[in-house]
Design a protein around this motif. Structure first.
Motif, PDB file in Angstrom:
ATOM      1  N   GLY A 181       8.857  -5.368   7.441  1.00 29.13           N
ATOM      2  CA  GLY A 181       8.124  -4.228   6.897  1.00 29.13           C
ATOM      3  C   GLY A 181       7.107  -3.655   7.538  1.00 29.13           C
TER       4      GLY A 181
ATOM      5  N   TRP B  21       9.660   0.862   9.792  1.00 28.34           N
ATOM      6  CA  TRP B  21      10.137   1.802   8.822  1.00 28.34           C
ATOM      7  C   TRP B  21      10.373   3.253   9.406  1.00 28.34           C
ATOM      8  CZ3 TRP B  21      12.497   0.375   4.792  1.00 28.34           C
ATOM      9  CH2 TRP B  21      11.816  -1.054   4.063  1.00 28.34           C
TER      10      TRP B  21
ATOM     11  N   GLY C 277       3.754   6.383  -8.679  1.00 18.65           N
ATOM     12  CA  GLY C 277       2.717   5.637  -7.872  1.00 18.65           C
ATOM     13  C   GLY C 277       3.004   5.105  -6.514  1.00 18.65           C
ATOM     14  N   ALA C 278       4.361   5.194  -6.212  1.00 23.96           N
ATOM     15  CA  ALA C 278       4.884   4.680  -4.854  1.00 23.96           C
ATOM     16  C   ALA C 278       4.454   5.645  -3.982  1.00 23.96           C
ATOM     17  CB  ALA C 278       6.392   4.476  -4.954  1.00 23.96           C
TER      18      ALA C 278
ATOM     19  N   VAL D 194       2.432   8.302  -1.481  1.00 24.56           N
ATOM     20  CA  VAL D 194       1.084   8.427  -1.366  1.00 24.56           C
ATOM     21  C   VAL D 194       1.118   9.968  -0.778  1.00 24.56           C
ATOM     22  CG1 VAL D 194      -0.951   7.654   0.144  1.00 24.56           C
ATOM     23  CG2 VAL D 194       0.762   5.891  -0.941  1.00 24.56           C
TER      24      VAL D 194
ATOM     25  N   HIS E 217      -2.552  12.829   4.074  1.00 27.64           N
ATOM     26  CA  HIS E 217      -3.556  13.638   4.682  1.00 27.64           C
ATOM     27  C   HIS E 217      -3.552  14.092   6.051  1.00 27.64           C
ATOM     28  CE1 HIS E 217      -6.016  11.835   1.303  1.00 27.64           C
ATOM     29  NE2 HIS E 217      -5.291  10.699   1.391  1.00 27.64           N
TER      30      HIS E 217
ATOM     31  N   PRO F  21      -0.656   1.227  -2.588  1.00 29.04           N
ATOM     32  CA  PRO F  21      -0.038   1.817  -1.318  1.00 29.04           C
ATOM     33  C   PRO F  21      -1.215   2.994  -0.802  1.00 29.04           C
ATOM     34  CG  PRO F  21       1.184   2.508  -3.383  1.00 29.04           C
ATOM     35  CD  PRO F  21       0.684   1.368  -3.604  1.00 29.04           C
ATOM     36  N   LYS F  22      -2.125   3.148  -1.650  1.00 34.89           N
ATOM     37  CA  LYS F  22      -3.038   4.473  -1.327  1.00 34.89           C
ATOM     38  C   LYS F  22      -4.087   3.756  -0.568  1.00 34.89           C
ATOM     39  CE  LYS F  22      -2.810   7.913  -4.925  1.00 34.89           C
ATOM     40  NZ  LYS F  22      -1.841   7.290  -5.727  1.00 34.89           N
TER      41      LYS F  22
ATOM     42  N   VAL G 224      -2.904   3.019   3.338  1.00 40.63           N
ATOM     43  CA  VAL G 224      -3.186   4.305   3.825  1.00 40.63           C
ATOM     44  C   VAL G 224      -4.310   4.674   4.147  1.00 40.63           C
ATOM     45  CG1 VAL G 224      -2.294   6.814   3.904  1.00 40.63           C
ATOM     46  CG2 VAL G 224      -0.640   5.044   2.956  1.00 40.63           C
ATOM     47  N   GLU G 225      -5.365   4.568   3.300  1.00 39.41           N
ATOM     48  CA  GLU G 225      -6.751   4.970   3.642  1.00 39.41           C
ATOM     49  C   GLU G 225      -7.138   4.111   4.644  1.00 39.41           C
ATOM     50  OE1 GLU G 225      -8.360   5.630  -0.199  1.00 39.41           O
ATOM     51  OE2 GLU G 225      -7.267   7.176  -0.501  1.00 39.41           O
TER      52      GLU G 225
ATOM     53  N   SER H 287       4.754  -2.857   4.670  1.00 40.86           N
ATOM     54  CA  SER H 287       4.880  -2.448   3.270  1.00 40.86           C
ATOM     55  C   SER H 287       6.198  -2.678   2.744  1.00 40.86           C
ATOM     56  CB  SER H 287       4.587  -0.949   3.056  1.00 40.86           C
ATOM     57  OG  SER H 287       5.434  -0.290   3.655  1.00 40.86           O
TER      58      SER H 287
ATOM     59  N   ILE I 184       6.724   4.373   3.639  1.00 37.57           N
ATOM     60  CA  ILE I 184       5.795   5.172   3.059  1.00 37.57           C
ATOM     61  C   ILE I 184       5.506   6.304   4.150  1.00 37.57           C
ATOM     62  CG2 ILE I 184       3.322   5.510   2.434  1.00 37.57           C
ATOM     63  CD1 ILE I 184       3.230   2.394   1.519  1.00 37.57           C
TER      64      ILE I 184
ATOM     65  N   LYS J  34       2.924  -6.278  -1.820  1.00 37.98           N
ATOM     66  CA  LYS J  34       1.642  -6.232  -1.508  1.00 37.98           C
ATOM     67  C   LYS J  34       1.725  -5.428  -0.088  1.00 37.98           C
ATOM     68  CE  LYS J  34      -0.285  -9.396  -4.030  1.00 37.98           C
ATOM     69  NZ  LYS J  34      -0.306  -8.683  -5.155  1.00 37.98           N
ATOM     70  N   PHE J  35       0.575  -4.847   0.195  1.00 38.99           N
ATOM     71  CA  PHE J  35       0.537  -3.770   1.598  1.00 38.99           C
ATOM     72  C   PHE J  35      -0.376  -4.645   2.444  1.00 38.99           C
ATOM     73  CE2 PHE J  35       1.637  -1.949  -2.460  1.00 38.99           C
ATOM     74  CZ  PHE J  35       2.628  -0.951  -1.980  1.00 38.99           C
TER      75      PHE J  35
END
Lengths: 459, 177
Positions: free
Chosen positions: A214, A219, A451-452, A454, A457, B14-15, B18-19, B36, B40, B142-143
């Motif tokens: 993963g 990915w 919520g998956a 993101v 930015h 997930p947020k 990423v942050e 992940s 993502i 989990k991430f």
């Protein structure tokens, strides 16, 4: 819409509310990892596997006695073998449509049905492959007739023949579908590896996952490859049934030699395929409690696709009749007259009833949302599509240009046993698939959960 | 201490991962990877991953497939085994299109998949991240963000403090090699 007393599935969410990453994983993985195999599985598998033995029996009989055990003879030299081949290949097409074309079109509802629809594709192609392989009665001959390889006789296939195009199209289709399916399974194998309690199963799934962990870097490449595969599978699936239709359209027989064949065959394939997906999805979701993932909205969408492709097929039938009249060719006119009112007329009208009349009931939301009716209609369509191939193949061959060589065709017991046997084979493979592999793609389901996603930015 | 593979931070959201990945890149870390259960896109962005090479490999495979498919037909029908079929030319290029089309797709698809596996270094029977017991969650819900010891800025104490300070972090663990 508002006048219907029940909730309209078209506006329902594609996953029942309340699911998280954890519940989706556990729900789908538990079907595979459960220690106890449900009793209905054993029962269904035993029946399917029993029926599949007919394939072996028929092949043994065929290899001993030759194709004399089948009904094909002059003038109908193409019978059940090609009817069943086209029928099975057509069924496979919906799997690729769902996994590739609907992915490119960003139809998120496809996510919960793509895995088992792809499995259906592979198994349908496996069933289809039996017929060209054995249709000569001497399958070892097929090797140098069909495949370009340096053999001791120095022979090479004739690439001007649509039958050779067919070999390339179908083998490519089978290979690419298998690879597409496997690539989709890799992250799910990793999940099963991590969730399996049984050491041996963990090892088997671990090997199958290739050590997938993963990683974001992985990915990144994976997504690129998956999208490319979808992009390649899309023109491929259209080409496969086009090439299958060339087997007929390139011939000069009335009823076959028509430019409408490729699009009409492709639409028919998707039509038959969606009927089969519905036939499988309806029992699957209720036996394994998957109604949260394969929702009424999915069934509704599939019913609409089936109705739309059914109308394209109906247009094809209308055009066949129109071309025959408009061509002013006496052969074409005779063919359509013979098809409608000749000795096989009852099959033609049965096909119209199954493929044109029956699916039009799906215009009514009440009937479309009735699972039992939808299941019934999808079976009717499967029968109708088989009749379509029967009518196209047999009526064009049995009365050709020379009345002295006219004849009648009928499948023998061995024709039927081969056909029914492949249905058993198909169901056997489906049963094994549902027990040992995740029937719904776990990682893709997670991408569509609330919520998956993101937000990106920049900077 | 240099025996460590790296330090791994676990996240539930997930947020958050990423942050954290973005913060780590801002702090100057380069040798790191995130894990992940599903792809993502924002994570690739946060790690500033370069464009994937899979598409180029796929294109090369497709071109090779086209040449190989057409070449096979030309060679066998014109040079090795010319057959007169109903007076058609030996080089019946129109009829050669469907098989060449199929071999193009076949080779392109296999190149994309094998290319993806090769670029990812798969199959890989062993990887240190699996030594973290909680990592089994990476395929479930989990991430993870792992900063590797190879990174020039890596320092067990400082990096651990940095990861632990990230919002939403559930745990920071050492990854044995």
């Amino acid at each position: 819409m508002a006048s219907t007393p029940h909730v309209d599935p078209a506006s329902a969410p594609i996953i029942a509310p309340g699911h998280t990453f954890r519940t989706v994983t556990d729900k789908i993985a538990s079907i595979v990892l459960a220690r106890r195999t449900p009793l209905h599985w054993f029962l269904g598998f035993a029946i399917a596997f029993g029926i599949a033995q007919l394939v072996l029996l028929t092949i043994v009989r065929l290899l001993f006695w030759g194709i004399g055990s089948w009904g094909v003879t002059v003038p109908v030299g193409w019978g059940f073998d090609i009817i069943n081949f086209v029928w099975w290949i057509g069924i496979g097409h919906a799997g690729t449509l769902i996994s590739a074309i609907l992915l490119l079109l960003k139809q998120e509802w496809r996510t919960s049905i793509n895995r088992f629809a792809e499995a259906m594709t592979l198994f349908a192609v496996a069933c289809a492959a039996q017929y060209p392989l054995f249709h000569t009665g001497r399958p070892w001959i097929a090797a140098y007739w069909l495949l370009p390889y340096p053999n001791t006789m120095g022979l090479w296939p004739n690439f001007r023949s649509p039958l050779i195009w067919d070999v390339f199209a179908v083998t490519t289709y089978a290979s690419v579908s298998a690879v597409f399916w496997y690539v989709g399974l890799i992250p799910d194998f990793a999940t099963l590896r991590d969730r399996a309690k049984n050491k041996l199963m963990a090892m088997v799934y671990g090997v199958a996952s290739m050590g997938w962990r993963g990683s974001a870097r992985h990915w990144h490449n994976y997504e690129s490859a998956y999208l490319l595969l979808a992009g390649l599978a899309t023109p491929l699936v259209v080409s496969v049934h086009t090439v299958v239709s060339f087997d007929f359209a390139v011939g000069v027989l009335p009823g076959w030699h028509a430019t409408i064949f490729p699009p009409y065959f492709v639409a028919g394939a998707i039509y038959a395929g969606f009927a089969m997906v519905l036939t499988l999805a309806i029992p699957l979701r209720s036996w394994y409690g998957l109604k949260d993932f394969i929702t009424d909205r999915h069934l509704d969408n599939m019913a609409k696709v089936m109705l739309a492709t059914g109308l394209v097929v109906a247009y094809g039938y209308a055009m066949e009749a129109f071309f025959a009249w408009y061509s002013a060719s006496s052969w074409e006119l005779f063919m359509i007259q013979n098809r409608m009112f000749g000795p096989y007329g009852h099959m033609y009208w049965a096909l119209i009833l199954c493929n044109v009349v029956a699916p039009n009931t799906l215009w009514w939301p009440r009937l479309r949302h009735s699972t039992a009716w939808l299941f019934f209609i999808s079976l009717v369509v499967s029968v109708g599509m088989w009749l379509e191939r029967y009518v196209i193949i047999v009526t064009s061959l049995h009365r050709d240009f020379l009345p002295s060589s006219w004849g009648m065709y009928q499948g023998t017991v061995w024709d039927w046993s081969f056909f029914i046997g492949t249905i058993g084979l198909f169901l056997t493979l489906m049963y094994l698939f549902v027990r040992f592999l995740p029937a719904i793609s776990m990682f893709e389901m997670k991408t569509i959960l609330p919520g998956a996603r993101v937000e990106e930015h920049h900077g | 201490m240099s025996a460590l593979y790296g330090l791994m931070a676990e996240f539930d959201d997930p947020k958050a991962v990423v942050e954290a990945a973005e913060a780590a890149r801002m702090a100057g870390y380069r040798k790191m990877d995130a894990y992940s259960p599903y792809p993502i896109e924002a994570l690739s962005e946060a790690l500033a991953l370069p464009k994937s090479h899979v598409a180029k490999i796929c294109l090369a495979g497709g071109i090779f497939g086209l040449a190989a498919g057409y070449g096979l037909q030309y060679w066998s029908s014109v040079i090795e085994y010319p057959m007169n079929i109903g007076g058609r030319p030996f080089h019946s290029w129109v009829a050669f299109i469907p098989p060449a089309y199929e071999t193009t797709i076949l080779f392109a698809a296999f190149s994309a998949v094998l290319g993806m596996l090769a670029l990812n270094g798969l199959p890989q029977p062993y990887h240190p991240v699996f030594n973290v017991p909680a990592f089994a969650g990476a395929s479930r819900d989990k991430f993870f963000l792992c900063i590797e010891a190879e990174d020039p800025l890596f320092d067990v104490e400082k990096t651990r403090a940095f990861l632990a300070a990230q919002p939403g972090v559930a745990a920071v663990e050492e990854v044995q090699p």
